[in-house]
Enzyme design. Structure first.
Site, PDB file in Angstrom:
ATOM      1  N   LYS A  99      22.526 -33.817  40.581  1.00 21.21           N
ATOM      2  CA  LYS A  99      23.367 -32.925  41.388  1.00 21.21           C
ATOM      3  C   LYS A  99      22.494 -32.460  42.551  1.00 21.21           C
ATOM      4  CE  LYS A  99      25.554 -28.452  41.521  1.00 21.21           C
ATOM      5  NZ  LYS A  99      25.673 -27.149  40.872  1.00 21.21           N
ATOM      6  N   GLY A 160      28.805 -18.094  42.937  1.00 20.88           N
ATOM      7  CA  GLY A 160      28.800 -16.839  42.209  1.00 20.88           C
ATOM      8  C   GLY A 160      29.739 -15.772  42.740  1.00 20.88           C
ATOM      9  N   ALA A 187      31.414 -24.413  42.675  1.00 20.37           N
ATOM     10  CA  ALA A 187      31.034 -23.078  43.165  1.00 20.37           C
ATOM     11  C   ALA A 187      32.205 -22.290  43.728  1.00 20.37           C
ATOM     12  CB  ALA A 187      29.950 -23.145  44.231  1.00 20.37           C
ATOM     13  N   GLY A 188      32.167 -20.996  43.451  1.00 14.30           N
ATOM     14  CA  GLY A 188      33.147 -20.077  44.013  1.00 14.30           C
ATOM     15  C   GLY A 188      34.336 -19.784  43.123  1.00 14.30           C
ATOM     16  N   ASN A 209      30.316 -22.286  36.290  1.00 15.02           N
ATOM     17  CA  ASN A 209      29.233 -21.648  35.537  1.00 15.02           C
ATOM     18  C   ASN A 209      29.462 -20.144  35.424  1.00 15.02           C
ATOM     19  OD1 ASN A 209      25.607 -22.078  35.433  1.00 15.02           O
ATOM     20  ND2 ASN A 209      26.873 -20.759  34.244  1.00 15.02           N
TER      21      ASN A 209
END
Lengths: 264, 65
Positions: A99, A160, A187-188, A209
């Site tokens: 990644k 995050g 992400a986001g 995550n």
């Protein structure tokens, strides 16, 4: 209904990729992974002192889950660092998957797409299978594809933040312009509805995550994300109706009771 | 000889990378190494000579997003 897909040389049944950071405990992380159904887990590499054996215990636990590992290059700020770290990851995790993540701004952690292109070209030539973390820039994504990158992962919002999809139009355009590439939003994401929205756009998957790991109940949230991913995917495959500007009654007009008495 | 290990100044009495790692107490199967931002594959450790003020990054698996 079987809905498996191939990611490079691996067949997957889940469309959720899961990060392994920020969980309250290794046990909760394991339970959340199981609940999410994720088959691909992201990891990282960090400096290690000889006496800090705790990290190795964690890695042993993760290996026992028998999932596909996707190491990241988080923390790198240029192509040189990222290529070196990718090579270290390949030896440590015994996988060609990487990644590729190169930060271009410390405030919003926006990917450095200029360095990303340099590193992607080199790593693809060196036999890596690159998962490119990038912005929603169409021209950059097309160039990544031209370098042989089969999995492109634009951000939904800064890492995050949990803001969801800040630019659905651009994401929709990516899907339309690059049907041959596997697209994941990375992400986001904050909510299951964000995951469903990604999948409704026809994306191939989502990488999560923080939204799970830092929720009050990670295992339950992982379950919610799994269902949202499935719901969004099924909706995409079902062909949603087009939006309209005017109402269109769903109940048949013919035989409407009392119609003579209604005012015109 | 003084070198940098993960950003810290460290004195070692050998220039052989494998011996340096042994002296510092690392478990070889748990780590990967870069010298001056260049990856050194594990099979090359025993023949790799480290110079004064070289910078070693010694990394291990960690959770990540």
């Amino acid at each position: 209904m079987s809905d498996s897909w191939r990611v490079y040389d691996v067949e997957l049944h889940s469309r959720l990729f899961l990060g392994t950071a920020q969980y309250p405990s290794p046990t909760i992380m394991q339970e959340a992974i199981e609940a999410s159904g994720a088959q691909v887990l992201t990891t990282s590499l960090r400096r290690q002192s000889p006496d800090s054996g705790g990290g190795q215990k964690w890695w042993q636990q993760l290996r026992e889950l028998n999932r596909q590992i996707l190491p990241n290059t988080a923390g790198c700020s240029n192509a040189k660092e990222a290529v070196t770290l990718a090579n270290m990851a390949r030896e440590l995790f015994q996988t060609n998957w990487i990644k590729l993540e190169i930060t271009g701004d410390d405030y919003n952690l926006q990917p450095n797409t200029l360095e990303l292109l340099i590193a992607t070209e080199q790593l693809q030539n060196d036999g890596f299978n690159v998962f490119a973390y990038t912005t929603e820039d169409l021209v950059v994504c097309k160039r990544l594809r031209d370098f042989g990158c089969q999995v492109i992962m634009p951000w939904g919002a800064p890492i995050g933040t949990g803001k969801g999809l800040l630019n659905p139009y651009a994401l929709k355009t990516l899907r339309a312009r690059m049907p041959e590439v596997s697209l994941l939003v990375d992400a986001g994401i904050g909510l299951p509805s964000h995951v469903a929205q990604v999948m409704e756009l026809g994306f191939d998957g989502v990488l999560l995550n923080t939204s799970i790991a830092r929720s009050d109940n990670p295992v339950q949230m992982a379950t919610a994300m799994r269902h949202a991913c499935k719901a969004g995917r099924l909706a995409y495959l079902s062909g949603a109706i087009s939006e309209r500007e005017t109402a269109d009654a769903s109940t048949p007009i013919i035989g409407t009771p009392f119609w003579q008495s209604k005012k015109k | 000889m003084r070198i940098l290990v993960n950003g810290e100044q460290v004195d070692v009495d050998t220039s052989n990378l494998q011996e340096i790692l042994d002296q510092l107490g690392y478990q070889p199967e748990d780590i990967v190494v870069a010298r001056n931002l260049e990856f050194i594959p594990r099979v090359e450790w025993k023949d790799c000579i480290i110079d004064e003020q070289d910078s070693l990054d010694i990394l291990a698996a960690m959770f990540g997003g």
